[in-house]
Design an enzyme around this catalytic site. Structure first.
Site, PDB file in Angstrom:
ATOM      1  N   ARG B  52       0.875  -1.169   0.000  1.00  0.00           N
ATOM      2  CA  ARG B  52       0.000   0.000   0.000  1.00  0.00           C
ATOM      3  C   ARG B  52       0.913   1.219   0.000  1.00  0.00           C
ATOM      4  O   ARG B  52       2.134   1.105   0.141  1.00  0.00           O
ATOM      5  CB  ARG B  52      -1.002   0.027   1.168  1.00  0.00           C
ATOM      6  CG  ARG B  52      -0.722  -0.821   2.356  1.00  0.00           C
ATOM      7  CD  ARG B  52       0.385  -0.307   3.215  1.00  0.00           C
ATOM      8  NE  ARG B  52       0.089   1.012   3.734  1.00  0.00           N
ATOM      9  CZ  ARG B  52       0.983   1.835   4.246  1.00  0.00           C
ATOM     10  NH1 ARG B  52       2.263   1.490   4.298  1.00  0.00           N
ATOM     11  NH2 ARG B  52       0.662   3.020   4.706  1.00  0.00           N
ATOM     12  N   GLY B  53       0.304   2.407  -0.147  1.00  0.00           N
ATOM     13  CA  GLY B  53       1.102   3.625  -0.270  1.00  0.00           C
ATOM     14  C   GLY B  53       1.291   3.903  -1.757  1.00  0.00           C
ATOM     15  O   GLY B  53       1.738   3.031  -2.504  1.00  0.00           O
ATOM     16  N   ALA B  54       0.946   5.124  -2.159  1.00  0.00           N
ATOM     17  CA  ALA B  54       0.908   5.438  -3.592  1.00  0.00           C
ATOM     18  C   ALA B  54       2.215   5.100  -4.321  1.00  0.00           C
ATOM     19  O   ALA B  54       2.185   4.405  -5.345  1.00  0.00           O
ATOM     20  CB  ALA B  54       0.532   6.905  -3.779  1.00  0.00           C
ATOM     21  N   ARG B  89      -6.491  -1.479  -8.382  1.00  0.00           N
ATOM     22  CA  ARG B  89      -6.958  -0.436  -7.447  1.00  0.00           C
ATOM     23  C   ARG B  89      -7.264   0.799  -8.279  1.00  0.00           C
ATOM     24  O   ARG B  89      -6.411   1.673  -8.457  1.00  0.00           O
ATOM     25  CB  ARG B  89      -5.910  -0.138  -6.350  1.00  0.00           C
ATOM     26  CG  ARG B  89      -5.830  -1.299  -5.362  1.00  0.00           C
ATOM     27  CD  ARG B  89      -5.138  -0.932  -4.079  1.00  0.00           C
ATOM     28  NE  ARG B  89      -5.878   0.032  -3.278  1.00  0.00           N
ATOM     29  CZ  ARG B  89      -5.361   0.580  -2.167  1.00  0.00           C
ATOM     30  NH1 ARG B  89      -4.147   0.275  -1.769  1.00  0.00           N
ATOM     31  NH2 ARG B  89      -6.073   1.431  -1.457  1.00  0.00           N
ATOM     32  N   ASP B 241      -2.236  12.715   1.367  1.00  0.00           N
ATOM     33  CA  ASP B 241      -2.689  12.071   0.138  1.00  0.00           C
ATOM     34  C   ASP B 241      -2.868  13.084  -0.975  1.00  0.00           C
ATOM     35  O   ASP B 241      -2.692  12.779  -2.141  1.00  0.00           O
ATOM     36  CB  ASP B 241      -4.003  11.323   0.394  1.00  0.00           C
ATOM     37  CG  ASP B 241      -3.758  10.139   1.293  1.00  0.00           C
ATOM     38  OD1 ASP B 241      -3.707  10.328   2.528  1.00  0.00           O
ATOM     39  OD2 ASP B 241      -3.577   9.025   0.775  1.00  0.00           O
ATOM     40  N   LYS B 252      -4.818  11.163   6.449  1.00  0.00           N
ATOM     41  CA  LYS B 252      -5.546  10.192   7.260  1.00  0.00           C
ATOM     42  C   LYS B 252      -6.426  10.883   8.300  1.00  0.00           C
ATOM     43  O   LYS B 252      -6.022  11.858   8.922  1.00  0.00           O
ATOM     44  CB  LYS B 252      -4.534   9.294   7.968  1.00  0.00           C
ATOM     45  CG  LYS B 252      -5.111   8.085   8.641  1.00  0.00           C
ATOM     46  CD  LYS B 252      -5.763   7.146   7.657  1.00  0.00           C
ATOM     47  CE  LYS B 252      -4.814   6.777   6.536  1.00  0.00           C
ATOM     48  NZ  LYS B 252      -5.448   6.154   5.390  1.00  0.00           N
TER      49      LYS B 252
END
Lengths: 362, 362
Positions: B52-54, B89, B241, B252
């Site tokens: 996960r994590g862009a 995704r 984000d 978050k």
């Protein structure tokens, strides 16, 4: 079950020699009524946190002394039990208060010690319900006013931790205005903060609101600011463990963050409190109120259901260093008002003294 | 393991036809290196959140296309795999960016498609490390300055969520200044917010800081305000984000509450970001950035260890209504500065345009 009938401690209807409580350790996964037959049972219930919340701890001790008197109706017997009970949670102020109140009864003359203690234990409960009722009757006006302003649309209350029926005998403190609003037919909905690390919100407040059929939604503690930014919260009401003479408020860790968000979004932030929790001898809460650090396992471990059975789960690496402060202090400047059994006042020394003029020279 | 050597995706040293990742789903309870043999393995790793994590999602897609080319070194084969990967995704911006970058390579002439894609996947990773390095090099100056002011005493950083190595290829964004401080010998300690509901703080940030031997302490999300009131936090650094042209920051859920507490206690609050996450087309973050609502089970259920085995535990009553907003927006007025790979600027349109003048007319 309605708020009216839901008490947290009572004599067993068909057997007055037994006192019954809700075993709060297993909520919300199980509703288990627990019988206290002896003062030792009451001692265990307090020490092992079957019951929690200052008023309920005091009431449980008083009923414990009734059970002690049933077994040994002498002044010496009751005193021995009382001194033992005082050790079950040494820092609980209401515990000492209740035990000392029963001791005064033991010292007074009169016959039927058992019945005198029974009546006083009942009185301690009834008086606490009256305090909650006072808070409810004053606090409900705030919700009624919001309801009028919103032309009857849902009033959204946000609360943190459990300052509910389960912490008292009935109605609670922060929840009392909500239960009274429900009785009045005001359309009310509660955002329930999960309240890490002990999850009193998700495990106790959500449970009791469901039992009383009050619409509510559980959120993580992180969510309140976002909800307030988007107009989804009309008022915040929490309880408190201790309020200073100047209106600073110690409550469950995280309360301060909600007060900041309320201020940033012009949302009223109220504290509901029995006047017995005002500490007239402190002024600056941040500087003067010591904040308890508790067991790191409250953070690392969580209680829940796996495969239909309750289990205690470790959510972190075993070696992770953890700090666990239990309370924080919300400065009076962030508190819109204090809801007490006597009325609502400004969170300031002047505000409090207007309601409690007898403390002016204390 | 030092920060220098700890990457989140790499070619297997003794078998370049295999790409390896850390299975982040089982952290911190297990450190499991997972082999990707085919592009379908990469697809699963992205869709099922092994990664996960862009930036890491983008890199995994690029390496997936290398695996696709190994199996079928034709333009059609790579394109088919890429189009499938885009579905794993659908909202991940970096995923689309990486796949389209590899597609351009496929279209260009030249021989050895496999080696060209391998080199570009590696370049995507190396470029991301350079971005983190830039953030680290600029951000560490803030910590060095605090360290000087405190005459070398411990610098206490608070962070929320995981904007760490595990979300990128190495160093992370919010953590990069911390790792660089450690390398410089600055005495640094990190307060790690648990980050409910997904616990990225307790399960990922605490894990990676431990691996890199950075002193840290896990706290519940509720605790930060109390720590700040008592001088126990010197600076807050989080990731983001999306940042608007005017410096509003989506991150978050709960970040906004920490920003409010930092402001109330005069503590600097910084956001670390790769400039690729600036959305030059939005201005008012609270009004314009849509906030995703996620599965309520993220709140009601938690992943942990029971009796030496991992288990998923329900912590609430089954019927409890739950709302689960994933992000909130911190208005620019609460942000002391933005740490980018080009330098640190004020959280404002003017501040951003000074660092990125090429966007002035965009």
């Amino acid at each position: 079950m309605t708020a009216e009938t839901f008490r947290t401690i009572w004599q067993k209807p068909d057997d007055p020699s037994v006192v019954q409580i809700i075993d709060q350790r297993v909520l919300p996964h199980e509703y288990r009524v627990h019988d206290l037959h002896t003062w030792q049972d009451a001692d265990t219930a307090i020490a092992d946190m079957y019951v929690r919340g200052a008023p309920l701890i005091g009431a449980t001790a008083a009923w414990g002394l009734y059970l002690a008197a049933l077994a040994d109706p002498t002044s010496a017997g009751v005193r021995a039990a009382g001194n033992a009970l005082l050790q079950s949670r040494p820092t609980a102020v209401n515990l000492r208060w209740a035990v000392e109140r029963i001791f005064r009864l033991v010292d007074a003359s009169g016959d039927d010690l058992v019945e005198r203690i029974r009546r006083d234990a009942q009185a301690i409960c009834d008086e606490d319900v009256e305090i909650s009722r006072g808070i409810g009757e004053h606090g409900v006006e705030l919700l009624a006013e919001i309801s009028r302003r919103k032309s009857g649309e849902t009033v959204n209350v946000l609360t943190h931790c459990n300052a509910g029926s389960l912490a008292t005998i009935n109605y609670g403190t922060a929840t009392a205005p909500v239960y009274f609003a429900q009785h009045r037919g005001i359309d009310v909905h509660v955002w329930v903060d999960e309240t890490r690390p002990r999850n009193q919100g998700s495990q106790l407040t959500a449970w009791e609101l469901a039992r009383s059929e009050v619409p509510h939604t559980l959120i993580v503690d992180n969510a309140g600011g976002h909800l307030m930014q988007h107009g989804l919260v009309d008022i915040v009401i929490t309880g408190t463990d201790r309020t200073t003479r100047c209106g600073d408020v110690a409550n469950k860790i995280g309360t301060y963050l909600k007060a900041l968000a309320a201020r940033d979004n012009d949302i009223p932030f109220y504290i509901a409190l029995p006047s017995t929790t005002i500490d007239w001898n402190t002024r600056d809460g941040v500087k003067e109120i010591p904040i308890e650090e508790r067991d790191p396992e409250e953070v690392s471990h969580i209680y829940g259901m796996v495969d239909g059975k309750t289990a205690r789960v470790r959510t972190t690496e075993e070696a992770t260093p953890i700090s666990n402060f239990a309370f924080d202090v919300t400065p009076a400047r962030l508190v819109t008002g204090l809801i007490t059994e006597r009325g609502i006042c400004e969170a300031s020394e002047e505000g409090l003294l207007e309601l409690f003029p007898e403390m002016r020279d204390a």
